[in-house]
Design a protein around this motif. Sequence first.
Motif, PDB file in Angstrom:
ATOM      1  N   ALA A  62      -6.528  -1.157   2.154  1.00  9.78           N
ATOM      2  CA  ALA A  62      -7.078   0.133   1.773  1.00  9.78           C
ATOM      3  C   ALA A  62      -8.291   0.507   1.218  1.00  9.78           C
ATOM      4  CB  ALA A  62      -6.885  -0.212  -0.681  1.00  9.78           C
ATOM      5  N   ALA A  63      -9.100  -0.198   1.422  1.00 12.85           N
ATOM      6  CA  ALA A  63     -10.732   0.522   2.240  1.00 12.85           C
ATOM      7  C   ALA A  63     -11.622   0.875   2.870  1.00 12.85           C
ATOM      8  CB  ALA A  63     -11.285  -1.138   1.680  1.00 12.85           C
ATOM      9  N   MET A  64     -10.077   1.643   4.142  1.00 14.24           N
ATOM     10  CA  MET A  64     -10.146   1.910   5.259  1.00 14.24           C
ATOM     11  C   MET A  64     -10.480   3.510   5.037  1.00 14.24           C
ATOM     12  SD  MET A  64      -7.601   0.408   8.246  1.00 14.24           S
ATOM     13  CE  MET A  64      -7.359  -0.791   8.577  1.00 14.24           C
ATOM     14  N   TRP A 108       0.853  -0.944  -0.110  1.00 11.76           N
ATOM     15  CA  TRP A 108       0.049  -0.104  -0.207  1.00 11.76           C
ATOM     16  C   TRP A 108       0.857   1.020   0.274  1.00 11.76           C
ATOM     17  CZ3 TRP A 108      -0.409   4.094   2.770  1.00 11.76           C
ATOM     18  CH2 TRP A 108      -1.430   4.423   2.861  1.00 11.76           C
ATOM     19  N   THR A 122      -6.835  -4.676   0.570  1.00 12.16           N
ATOM     20  CA  THR A 122      -7.987  -4.602   0.114  1.00 12.16           C
ATOM     21  C   THR A 122      -8.307  -4.213   0.960  1.00 12.16           C
ATOM     22  OG1 THR A 122      -8.144  -6.026  -1.990  1.00 12.16           O
ATOM     23  CG2 THR A 122      -9.848  -5.144  -0.708  1.00 12.16           C
ATOM     24  N   ARG A 123      -8.668  -5.311   2.309  1.00  8.99           N
ATOM     25  CA  ARG A 123      -8.826  -3.935   3.715  1.00  8.99           C
ATOM     26  C   ARG A 123      -7.995  -2.956   4.117  1.00  8.99           C
ATOM     27  NH1 ARG A 123      -9.699  -9.974   5.121  1.00  8.99           N
ATOM     28  NH2 ARG A 123      -7.758  -9.459   6.032  1.00  8.99           N
ATOM     29  N   ARG A 126      -7.001   5.172   8.226  1.00  6.09           N
ATOM     30  CA  ARG A 126      -6.203   4.506   8.260  1.00  6.09           C
ATOM     31  C   ARG A 126      -4.864   4.519   8.954  1.00  6.09           C
ATOM     32  NH1 ARG A 126      -6.960   3.734   3.032  1.00  6.09           N
ATOM     33  NH2 ARG A 126      -6.727   5.955   2.645  1.00  6.09           N
ATOM     34  N   ARG A 128      -6.161  -9.820   0.202  1.00  2.40           N
ATOM     35  CA  ARG A 128      -7.299  -9.550   1.052  1.00  2.40           C
ATOM     36  C   ARG A 128      -6.635  -8.716   1.918  1.00  2.40           C
ATOM     37  NH1 ARG A 128      -7.942 -15.448   0.611  1.00  2.40           N
ATOM     38  NH2 ARG A 128      -7.143 -15.125   3.553  1.00  2.40           N
TER      39      ARG A 128
END
Length: 451
Positions: A422-424, A381, A419-420, A429, A416
């Motif tokens: 980046a979605a915060m 990330w 993805t979690r 985050r 996974r």
Amino acid sequence: MTAPPLVRPATARTPRRLRHAPHPLYAELCSGPARWAALATFLTLLLPLAAKSALWQGSWGHTQLQVHTMTTLLAGPLAAAAGCWQGGREHRSRTAELRFSGARGPLAQFLVSAWPVVLGVLAGYTAAVAGALLASWPYVSAGRPLLLPPLADAVFLTAMTTAGMVVGRLVRWRLAAPALAVCAYVVLGFPTYRSAAVRFLSPAAAPALPALPVWWQPFAMAAWTGGLAAAAVVVHTARRRRYAALLPLAVAVAAAVPVVRTGAGMWHPDPLRKAQVCDDSSPRVCVNALDRGLLPEVSRALSGVTGRLAGVANAPVRFEDLHRAPHHDEAQLPQLYLGQSVVRGELADPERFAWEAAAGLVSRECDATRADPTDAAVRDWLVSNSLSRRRREAEAARARQWGDQAAVARAEADARALTRLAAMPDARRRAWLGRYFATAGSCDANGGPVL
């Protein structure tokens, strides 16, 4: 009766060609083996330097270290062979008897015969050194070239040429020149592989990395090599006063004593290597002061990483580039190696450089298998470039191709976790990353957050 006119007798005039006849040394330089010695020396240094240009262009220290190594190991034996060939010319042309009947003394005759080849070798060496410095100059951002070490190498080449000429006069063998070159290469190169302090008497001895010599080191090496060659010349030419060779021999021995006693202490690190320059980003990006010209490019390569770390608690305050372990609030910048990560003043692969910097932030010196997906997610990330994406895709494809179910499971877990993360939301985050960096590098299985 008129007197006859006075007629002046014609005065004998020296022809212009004879009045301006060139010096014998000039004739030898223009038509003798001096030209070939200059060309051979230049090409002997130019070709290997050009082949390894990526390893030295961009640093005065690396440039001069590479030139010194090539000079001592390649140009030195070549100079000995050129002198040996020149020394054997009198035997091959059968003019030795004419030389003995000449008005000049043996030493003067030796110098008249030796100097053309010496000057040819030095001309080729000077051209190669100037070319290397000019080729490196556009990419250097700090420091300056040194003058005394190249002068010491010039004395070494002079000594090798004159010593080779002595051998050529004594050994009447057509293959003496190439045989002497091979022997000189072995004698110069073999001591560098030994651990004893005597190895520093070889002119080929040098530090592993670019370093500055102490002030007396070039003078000592010039006295050592020049003294030995001068003693050999005096013994060969001054047959009735060979004891005069004791003076240059004593100078050589006196110079060898501090060289052997000091050893590797004859070089010390450049003071600029102990300093660094930084940009104004947050966290800051710092490079070694010797690489100050790379700072804008390094900052640009890490802009994505530093931008995503901005405002994160417990994140490193700077990327440092010193030859020491980083402090607890610092991160180690990837090494800037000439010829690898840096080529001619530019980063060879900025994306790989950024990936290595992010990987250093999440590295752990332990087997923390539970945190592997989390560490990989934070690293990818932070980087978020095409190299990171290609690496993930290649690892997953390779695991499926080989049928490695464990590797497939790890790749899916890493995807996974990324993805979690980046979605915060941004605020959540940053808070999560603050807790993560608070325990970064820890081997405690229960000490850090997990995605």
